[in-house]
Write a protein that holds these residues in place. Structure first.
Motif, PDB file in Angstrom:
ATOM      1  N   ALA A 117     -24.268 -10.969   3.865  1.00  0.00           N
ATOM      2  CA  ALA A 117     -25.028 -10.293   5.051  1.00  0.00           C
ATOM      3  C   ALA A 117     -24.665  -9.070   5.339  1.00  0.00           C
ATOM      4  O   ALA A 117     -25.595  -8.472   6.039  1.00  0.00           O
ATOM      5  CB  ALA A 117     -23.886 -11.245   6.185  1.00  0.00           C
ATOM      6  N   GLU A 118     -23.672  -8.436   4.742  1.00  0.00           N
ATOM      7  CA  GLU A 118     -23.623  -6.957   5.009  1.00  0.00           C
ATOM      8  C   GLU A 118     -24.278  -6.002   3.998  1.00  0.00           C
ATOM      9  O   GLU A 118     -24.686  -4.903   4.249  1.00  0.00           O
ATOM     10  CB  GLU A 118     -22.051  -6.567   5.164  1.00  0.00           C
ATOM     11  N   THR A 119     -24.633  -6.541   2.849  1.00  0.00           N
ATOM     12  CA  THR A 119     -25.299  -5.663   1.800  1.00  0.00           C
ATOM     13  C   THR A 119     -26.631  -6.221   1.387  1.00  0.00           C
ATOM     14  O   THR A 119     -27.223  -5.679   0.326  1.00  0.00           O
ATOM     15  CB  THR A 119     -24.202  -5.475   0.592  1.00  0.00           C
ATOM     16  N   GLY A 120     -26.816  -7.369   1.526  1.00  0.00           N
ATOM     17  CA  GLY A 120     -28.137  -8.204   1.090  1.00  0.00           C
ATOM     18  C   GLY A 120     -27.999  -8.290  -0.390  1.00  0.00           C
ATOM     19  O   GLY A 120     -28.968  -8.619  -1.217  1.00  0.00           O
ATOM     20  N   LEU A 121     -26.771  -8.507  -1.088  1.00  0.00           N
ATOM     21  CA  LEU A 121     -26.347  -8.933  -2.299  1.00  0.00           C
ATOM     22  C   LEU A 121     -26.071 -10.312  -2.234  1.00  0.00           C
ATOM     23  O   LEU A 121     -24.846 -10.625  -1.648  1.00  0.00           O
ATOM     24  CB  LEU A 121     -25.387  -7.931  -2.801  1.00  0.00           C
ATOM     25  N   ALA A 160     -19.814  -4.847  -6.915  1.00  0.00           N
ATOM     26  CA  ALA A 160     -20.103  -6.268  -7.039  1.00  0.00           C
ATOM     27  C   ALA A 160     -21.431  -6.296  -7.741  1.00  0.00           C
ATOM     28  O   ALA A 160     -22.478  -5.443  -7.324  1.00  0.00           O
ATOM     29  CB  ALA A 160     -19.835  -6.672  -5.731  1.00  0.00           C
ATOM     30  N   VAL A 161     -21.597  -7.098  -8.407  1.00  0.00           N
ATOM     31  CA  VAL A 161     -22.845  -7.351  -9.101  1.00  0.00           C
ATOM     32  C   VAL A 161     -23.442  -8.833  -8.847  1.00  0.00           C
ATOM     33  O   VAL A 161     -22.799  -9.907  -8.747  1.00  0.00           O
ATOM     34  CB  VAL A 161     -22.800  -7.157 -10.733  1.00  0.00           C
ATOM     35  N   GLY A 162     -24.896  -8.912  -8.266  1.00  0.00           N
ATOM     36  CA  GLY A 162     -25.324  -9.945  -8.045  1.00  0.00           C
ATOM     37  C   GLY A 162     -26.944  -9.865  -7.795  1.00  0.00           C
ATOM     38  O   GLY A 162     -27.393  -9.043  -8.576  1.00  0.00           O
ATOM     39  N   LEU A 163     -27.425 -10.651  -7.089  1.00  0.00           N
ATOM     40  CA  LEU A 163     -28.847 -10.634  -6.845  1.00  0.00           C
ATOM     41  C   LEU A 163     -29.287  -9.953  -5.583  1.00  0.00           C
ATOM     42  O   LEU A 163     -28.919 -10.358  -4.722  1.00  0.00           O
ATOM     43  CB  LEU A 163     -29.408 -12.258  -6.968  1.00  0.00           C
ATOM     44  N   ASP A 164     -30.120  -9.075  -6.028  1.00  0.00           N
ATOM     45  CA  ASP A 164     -30.665  -8.309  -4.573  1.00  0.00           C
ATOM     46  C   ASP A 164     -31.520  -9.006  -3.955  1.00  0.00           C
ATOM     47  O   ASP A 164     -32.587  -9.514  -4.453  1.00  0.00           O
ATOM     48  CB  ASP A 164     -31.134  -6.983  -5.092  1.00  0.00           C
ATOM     49  N   THR A 205     -35.280  -7.309  -3.388  1.00  0.00           N
ATOM     50  CA  THR A 205     -36.016  -7.122  -4.477  1.00  0.00           C
ATOM     51  C   THR A 205     -36.290  -8.239  -5.407  1.00  0.00           C
ATOM     52  O   THR A 205     -37.293  -8.503  -6.068  1.00  0.00           O
ATOM     53  CB  THR A 205     -35.596  -5.709  -5.467  1.00  0.00           C
ATOM     54  N   GLY A 206     -35.183  -9.351  -5.323  1.00  0.00           N
ATOM     55  CA  GLY A 206     -35.248 -10.453  -6.128  1.00  0.00           C
ATOM     56  C   GLY A 206     -34.671  -9.996  -7.571  1.00  0.00           C
ATOM     57  O   GLY A 206     -34.932 -11.002  -8.628  1.00  0.00           O
ATOM     58  N   PHE A 207     -34.234  -9.092  -7.830  1.00  0.00           N
ATOM     59  CA  PHE A 207     -33.658  -8.486  -9.118  1.00  0.00           C
ATOM     60  C   PHE A 207     -32.261  -8.338  -9.103  1.00  0.00           C
ATOM     61  O   PHE A 207     -31.722  -8.165  -8.004  1.00  0.00           O
ATOM     62  CB  PHE A 207     -34.580  -7.105  -9.548  1.00  0.00           C
ATOM     63  N   PRO A 208     -31.632  -8.175 -10.144  1.00  0.00           N
ATOM     64  CA  PRO A 208     -30.197  -7.945 -10.264  1.00  0.00           C
ATOM     65  C   PRO A 208     -29.973  -6.580  -9.589  1.00  0.00           C
ATOM     66  O   PRO A 208     -30.647  -5.668  -9.824  1.00  0.00           O
ATOM     67  CB  PRO A 208     -29.707  -8.252 -11.821  1.00  0.00           C
ATOM     68  N   GLY A 209     -28.805  -6.641  -8.691  1.00  0.00           N
ATOM     69  CA  GLY A 209     -28.489  -5.159  -8.246  1.00  0.00           C
ATOM     70  C   GLY A 209     -26.871  -5.065  -8.145  1.00  0.00           C
ATOM     71  O   GLY A 209     -26.210  -6.409  -8.345  1.00  0.00           O
ATOM     72  N   GLU A 210     -26.563  -4.178  -7.819  1.00  0.00           N
ATOM     73  CA  GLU A 210     -24.841  -4.084  -7.413  1.00  0.00           C
ATOM     74  C   GLU A 210     -24.944  -3.369  -6.229  1.00  0.00           C
ATOM     75  O   GLU A 210     -25.625  -2.259  -5.546  1.00  0.00           O
ATOM     76  CB  GLU A 210     -24.308  -3.241  -8.677  1.00  0.00           C
ATOM     77  N   ARG A 211     -23.632  -3.396  -5.604  1.00  0.00           N
ATOM     78  CA  ARG A 211     -23.057  -2.716  -4.261  1.00  0.00           C
ATOM     79  C   ARG A 211     -21.677  -2.275  -4.625  1.00  0.00           C
ATOM     80  O   ARG A 211     -20.927  -2.993  -5.092  1.00  0.00           O
ATOM     81  CB  ARG A 211     -23.379  -3.825  -3.107  1.00  0.00           C
TER      82      ARG A 211
END
Length: 330
Positions: free
Chosen positions: A189-193, A220-224, A227-233
Motif C-alpha cells: 500500500a505504501e510503496t507499490g511493491l 525490500a525486493v519484490g514486484l513493482d 511497472t510489472g518488473f522486479p523492483g526494490e524499496r
C-alpha cells in the motif's frame, strides 16, 4: 510411566524427541501437494514459499492450534514413527503429543488412531504451556502459579501453570504470522511493491521492535506493481512499527486479562515469579521490556524461547515423576 517418544506438531516446525537421544528430528512443518497428493514435506516444501509451481499448494499440519491438513498430519506421523516401530526396534513405543489446548476431541482421536495404526502403543497428551514452563527451567510440580506467554506463529496464549497443570488460560486465534501478513499489505500500500511472506519475515527480523522505532531502513525486493518488473524499496523501521504495534497491544490485553482473572491465592505468585516469554515471537526486540512496563510483571525471556516447549517435552520423557504429573494418558 516412562514415555518413549514425544512429538511436537508445531505451526512452524515439527520436532520429535526420544527418551534415549533427546532431539531426534526437526524440520519446517510445511508440506506441498499437487492434486491432493503430497510431493514434498519439510525443508523441500519450505523452499517453495513464494515460488510455488503451478498446481502446487503449500500447507501446514496445524493452523491456529487445530489440525488443518489431516493428510499432511498423517504423513508427518508416518515419517516420524516408522523408524521406531516393527522389526528389532522398540515394541509399540509410547507416544506423547504436545497439545496447545485447541485440538478438538476428534482431532486428538485422529492423532491417536494414526499413531496406533503405525505401531505405537500407549498415547498421551502434554499441555504446551506446562511443557514451555518446564523447558524454561521451572519446577512445574510446585503449587506456586507461574505465568507463561506463548507468542507463537499461528496463535498466542497466556497461561497460569501450577502443580503440573494449566489452571487458567487466555488465547488468541492468531499469532506472529499476522505481523508478516500486515507487513506484506503495508509495503504494497505504501510503496507499490509486492513482496512475499519470506521477505516480510526478513523485514520483521531486521526492523521489527516493540520499542520506539529507530531511524534505520532495510531494502525490500519484490514486484513493482506499477511497472510489472522486479523492483526494490527502502523500508523504514517506522513503517514496520505500524505492523508490530497491533500484536503488542493484543498481547498486553491478553496478559492483563490473565492477571485479572487469576485466583486470588495465585496473584502474589505472579508478582513474585513474573512472566515467562516463550515461542518464536518472544524474540521480538524489546518485547520483554514493553510487557514488563504495561503489565506490571517482571518478564523473563529464556535463551531459546522458541525451543521451550520441545525442551520441556524432552524433560518429561526422562523424568517419570514429572511425566506422571503432567501427561494425560488415553
Amino acid at each position: 510411566m516412562l514415555w518413549d517418544i514425544g512429538i511436537e506438531l508445531g505451526e512452524t516446525a515439527v520436532r520429535m524427541a526420544t527418551r534415549e537421544k533427546g532431539l531426534a528430528f526437526a524440520a519446517p512443518s510445511w508440506g506441498a501437494a499437487r492434486k491432493g497428493a503430497l510431493i514434498a514435506i519439510g525443508d523441500e516444501a519450505r523452499q517453495m514459499l513464494g515460488r510455488t509451481p503451478p498446481g502446487v499448494t503449500l500447507s501446514r499440519p496445524l493452523e491456529h492450534g487445530s489440525i488443518a491438513d489431516a493428510r499432511l498430519t498423517a504423513q508427518w506421523l508416518t515419517r516420524l514413527l516408522e523408524p521406531f516401530v516393527g522389526g528389532a526396534k522398540v515394541n509399540r513405543p509410547s507416544v506423547v503429543f504436545l497439545d496447545g489446548g485447541r485440538l478438538a476431541p476428534g482431532e486428538r482421536e485422529m492423532l491417536i488412531d494414526t499413531a496406533r495404526e503405525l505401531g505405537a502403543g500407549t498415547c498421551g497428551f502434554l499441555e504446551e504451556a506446562v511443557a514451555a514452563a518446564a523447558g524454561a527451567g521451572l519446577d512445574v510440580s510446585r503449587p506456586e502459579g507461574r505465568a507463561v506467554l506463548d507468542a507463537g506463529a499461528g496463535r498466542m496464549s497466556a497461561s497460569l501453570v501450577a502443580r503440573g497443570r494449566v489452571v487458567l488460560a487466555k488465547g488468541l486465534s492468531y499469532g506472529f504470522d499476522r505481523m508478516n501478513e500486515d507487513i506484506v499489505q503495508l509495503v504494497r500500500a505504501e510503496t507499490g511493491l509486492r513482496i512475499g511472506f519470506q521477505a516480510a519475515e526478513e523485514l520483521k527480523l531486521v526492523l521489527g521492535s516493540a520499542l520506539p522505532a529507530r531511524e534505520v531502513t532495510a531494502t525490500a525486493v519484490g514486484l513493482d506493481m506499477k511497472t510489472g518488473f522486479p523492483g526494490e524499496r527502502e523500508i523504514s523501521a517506522v513503517q514496520i512499527k505500524r505492523a508490530v504495534d497491533p500484536l503488542v497491544d493484543a498481547l498486553t490485553l491478553l496478559i492483563n486479562g490473565l492477571i485479572g482473572d487469576a485466583p486470588e491465592e495465585l496473584s502474589a505468585d505472579l508478582l513474585k515469579g513474573g512472566l515467562i516469554l516463550t515461542g518464536g515471537g518472544a524474540l521480538l526486540s524489546g518485547l520483554d521490556a514493553v510487557l514488563d512496563e504495561r503489565c506490571g510483571l517482571p518478564c523473563h525471556r529464556p535463551e531459546t524461547p522458541g525451543m521451550c516447549t520441545f525442551k520441556g517435552m524432552a524433560r518429561v520423557l526422562q523424568d517419570k515423576k514429572l511425566a506422571d504429573l503432567t501427561v494425560r494418558a488415553v
